[in-house]
Design a protein around this motif. Structure first.
Motif, PDB file in Angstrom:
ATOM      1  N   LEU A  78      11.946 103.054 -35.042  1.00 41.93           N
ATOM      2  CA  LEU A  78      10.764 102.192 -35.132  1.00 41.93           C
ATOM      3  C   LEU A  78      11.101 100.718 -34.957  1.00 41.93           C
ATOM      4  O   LEU A  78      10.334  99.847 -35.371  1.00 41.93           O
ATOM      5  CB  LEU A  78      10.049 102.408 -36.471  1.00 41.93           C
ATOM      6  N   GLU A  79      12.228 100.438 -34.336  1.00 42.88           N
ATOM      7  CA  GLU A  79      12.593  99.041 -34.117  1.00 42.88           C
ATOM      8  C   GLU A  79      11.528  98.352 -33.277  1.00 42.88           C
ATOM      9  O   GLU A  79      11.090  98.865 -32.246  1.00 42.88           O
ATOM     10  CB  GLU A  79      13.953  98.957 -33.420  1.00 42.88           C
ATOM     11  N   GLY A  80      11.080  97.186 -33.746  1.00 45.79           N
ATOM     12  CA  GLY A  80      10.046  96.447 -33.061  1.00 45.79           C
ATOM     13  C   GLY A  80       8.652  96.649 -33.606  1.00 45.79           C
ATOM     14  O   GLY A  80       7.740  95.905 -33.281  1.00 45.79           O
ATOM     15  N   VAL A  81       8.467  97.660 -34.455  1.00 48.92           N
ATOM     16  CA  VAL A  81       7.164  97.911 -35.072  1.00 48.92           C
ATOM     17  C   VAL A  81       7.019  97.032 -36.312  1.00 48.92           C
ATOM     18  O   VAL A  81       7.932  96.949 -37.137  1.00 48.92           O
ATOM     19  CB  VAL A  81       7.011  99.403 -35.457  1.00 48.92           C
ATOM     20  N   VAL A  82       5.866  96.377 -36.456  1.00 47.64           N
ATOM     21  CA  VAL A  82       5.596  95.506 -37.599  1.00 47.64           C
ATOM     22  C   VAL A  82       4.515  96.142 -38.462  1.00 47.64           C
ATOM     23  O   VAL A  82       3.442  96.514 -37.963  1.00 47.64           O
ATOM     24  CB  VAL A  82       5.161  94.106 -37.150  1.00 47.64           C
ATOM     25  N   VAL A  83       4.795  96.255 -39.742  1.00 49.82           N
ATOM     26  CA  VAL A  83       3.881  96.867 -40.707  1.00 49.82           C
ATOM     27  C   VAL A  83       3.543  95.831 -41.770  1.00 49.82           C
ATOM     28  O   VAL A  83       4.442  95.200 -42.332  1.00 49.82           O
ATOM     29  CB  VAL A  83       4.518  98.099 -41.381  1.00 49.82           C
ATOM     30  N   VAL A  84       2.261  95.655 -42.065  1.00 48.88           N
ATOM     31  CA  VAL A  84       1.825  94.849 -43.197  1.00 48.88           C
ATOM     32  C   VAL A  84       1.270  95.811 -44.242  1.00 48.88           C
ATOM     33  O   VAL A  84       0.450  96.678 -43.928  1.00 48.88           O
ATOM     34  CB  VAL A  84       0.754  93.824 -42.799  1.00 48.88           C
ATOM     35  N   ALA A  85       1.726  95.660 -45.486  1.00 51.15           N
ATOM     36  CA  ALA A  85       1.338  96.583 -46.545  1.00 51.15           C
ATOM     37  C   ALA A  85       0.792  95.831 -47.745  1.00 51.15           C
ATOM     38  O   ALA A  85       1.468  94.962 -48.301  1.00 51.15           O
ATOM     39  CB  ALA A  85       2.528  97.438 -46.962  1.00 51.15           C
TER      40      ALA A  85
ATOM     41  N   GLY B 195      13.441 101.595 -39.214  1.00 49.53           N
ATOM     42  CA  GLY B 195      13.654 100.405 -38.401  1.00 49.53           C
ATOM     43  C   GLY B 195      12.480  99.461 -38.292  1.00 49.53           C
ATOM     44  O   GLY B 195      12.600  98.394 -37.676  1.00 49.53           O
ATOM     45  N   ALA B 196      11.319  99.818 -38.860  1.00 46.96           N
ATOM     46  CA  ALA B 196      10.166  98.925 -38.790  1.00 46.96           C
ATOM     47  C   ALA B 196      10.380  97.695 -39.668  1.00 46.96           C
ATOM     48  O   ALA B 196      11.089  97.751 -40.678  1.00 46.96           O
ATOM     49  CB  ALA B 196       8.904  99.662 -39.233  1.00 46.96           C
ATOM     50  N   THR B 197       9.758  96.584 -39.285  1.00 51.64           N
ATOM     51  CA  THR B 197       9.689  95.410 -40.143  1.00 51.64           C
ATOM     52  C   THR B 197       8.487  95.580 -41.056  1.00 51.64           C
ATOM     53  O   THR B 197       7.345  95.611 -40.585  1.00 51.64           O
ATOM     54  CB  THR B 197       9.523  94.124 -39.305  1.00 51.64           C
TER      55      THR B 197
END
Length: 401
Positions: free
Chosen positions: A13-20, A38-40
């Motif tokens: 998931l490198e390059g995926v941005v998640v806001v929680a 790998g997500a941010t």
């Protein structure tokens, strides 16, 4: 989505941005796995307080054990969502994200202008997952839903425990079930978006997730009008299946079929006469005569030590396990032999953590540090154009921490 690094191979998931906007267990479990992959993951927390799971205990070098378990690898920002300025900051973060996950109280996200439909109207590629206790409709939609409450409401406690005492499970099963379905939803939606360009709005409830796991006892009730009894370590549909005594302890034995029964009797217990006993030749008969079957097995297993019996069971291909406590788990040779332990940083220093269960053969998943409250606020907000002067003013106004 940010541009992945040139390092090969890429994390999934490198390059995926998640806001929680998350708290407690269910949503943080899902997003921690996204971070491992790998997500941010940008975790938005209350100013001065943060995720209330931070205060559950101080077991792990002064940090809460739940928080260490569920939040490594994330970036923590403190933002006051009750202020217009803070809400605008979160909206700007979400505008740069691929995924938005929230498990606020029912209706709270919508009141803030962060409801799924509202966000998807602004960005059709956004994947939004709303996690709740009972879903957005129905008579319990507005109720609070903690793990234990959902275990009770779903009937899980009715089949968990001993005949004398119903219990909740020793881990937050309803939370974990929901968290894993959130994770599955995000991954599925991102995969579909790659083909269609469209994001998704997904609803996951703790109640629905837990009920899904209750398929077997539910169908027994529906089609046989029968409540499965609480069985302790035993199994309602299989016998023998329980912990049996040895000369120095006990071993859990699980016989899944009639071939296994023959192997247990003839090869492990050295008793071909028991294998031919007409009371026990099929699983249906053994379940009907469970007390007698268990007594016969226990009378024989006690002849060997735990280690001896385990070796005999393994040699015969009969499923068995030691009944460990947490000390036994921490020192388990399987974890050591497979090199499953790593170190991650926390506010209190480095601690041991287990590798994620998903083992890729070309890349080891990341295990980032457990963030201190608000430690990434400045860096994350700089990424959406907040200058040092702006940040100082926001901090002075307690809009951010």
């Amino acid at each position: 989505m940010t541009t992945p690094s040139s390092t090969s191979p890429l994390l999934p998931l490198e390059g995926v941005v998640v806001v929680a906007l998350e708290q407690a267990v269910a949503a943080p479990l899902a997003t921690r796995h996204l971070a491992d992959l790998g997500a941010t993951v940008i975790k938005v927390e209350r100013v001065g307080e943060g995720d209330f799971a931070r205060a559950y205990d101080a077991t792990v070098r002064g940090v809460a054990s739940h928080f260490v378990w569920l939040n490594r690898g994330k970036r923590s920002v403190e933002i006051d969502l009750k202020s217009p300025e803070g809400l605008t900051l979160v909206e700007r973060l979400v505008a740069e994200a691929d995924v938005f996950v929230q498990n606020l109280a029912p209706g709270a996200a919508e009141r803030l202008g962060l409801g799924g439909q509202q966000l998807r109207e602004r960005d059709e590629r956004l994947v939004v997952v709303n996690l709740s206790g009972y879903g957005s409709s129905g008579p319990r939609a507005d109720r609070k839903a903690y793990d234990m409450l959902v275990q009770a409401e779903s009937g899980l406690v009715s089949i968990t425990g001993t005949p004398e005492q119903a219990t909740k499970t020793g881990i937050p099963t309803a939370d974990i079930a929901a968290g894993m379905y959130v994770l599955t939803s995000v991954l599925s939606a991102l995969y579909r978006r790659e083909r269609t360009g469209q994001g998704a709005l997904v609803e996951v409830s703790m109640f629905d997730s837990t009920v899904e796991w209750l398929g077997h006892p539910m169908y027994v009730q529906m089609y046989d009008d029968r409540q499965l009894p609480r069985m302790g370590l035993s199994h309602a549909a299989i016998a023998p299946y329980d912990a049996y005594p040895t000369s120095d302890g006990q071993v859990l034995v699980g016989v899944q079929n009639d071939r296994g029964w023959q192997a247990l009797c003839a090869e492990v217990l050295d008793d071909p006469v028991l294998a031919a006993d007409a009371r026990f030749t099929t699983n249906v008969l053994r379940v009907a005569a469970r007390a007698e079957c268990d007594a016969e097995v226990a009378r024989r297993t006690v002849a060997w030590s735990t280690d001896e019996l385990e070796e005999r069971l393994a040699a015969a291909g009969v499923a068995a396990a030691q009944v460990n406590d947490m000390a036994g788990l921490v020192e388990h040779p399987q974890l050591a032999a497979r090199d499953r332990w790593r170190k991650v940083g926390t506010e209190g220093g480095q601690v041991e953590a287990l590798l994620p269960p998903m083992t890729f053969d070309d890349v080891e998943l990341v295990m980032g540090d457990v963030p201190a409250l608000g430690q990434d606020t400045g860096d994350v907000l700089a990424g959406i154009g907040i200058t040092p002067q702006d940040l100082a003013e926001l901090r002075a106004a307690r809009v951010v921490g």
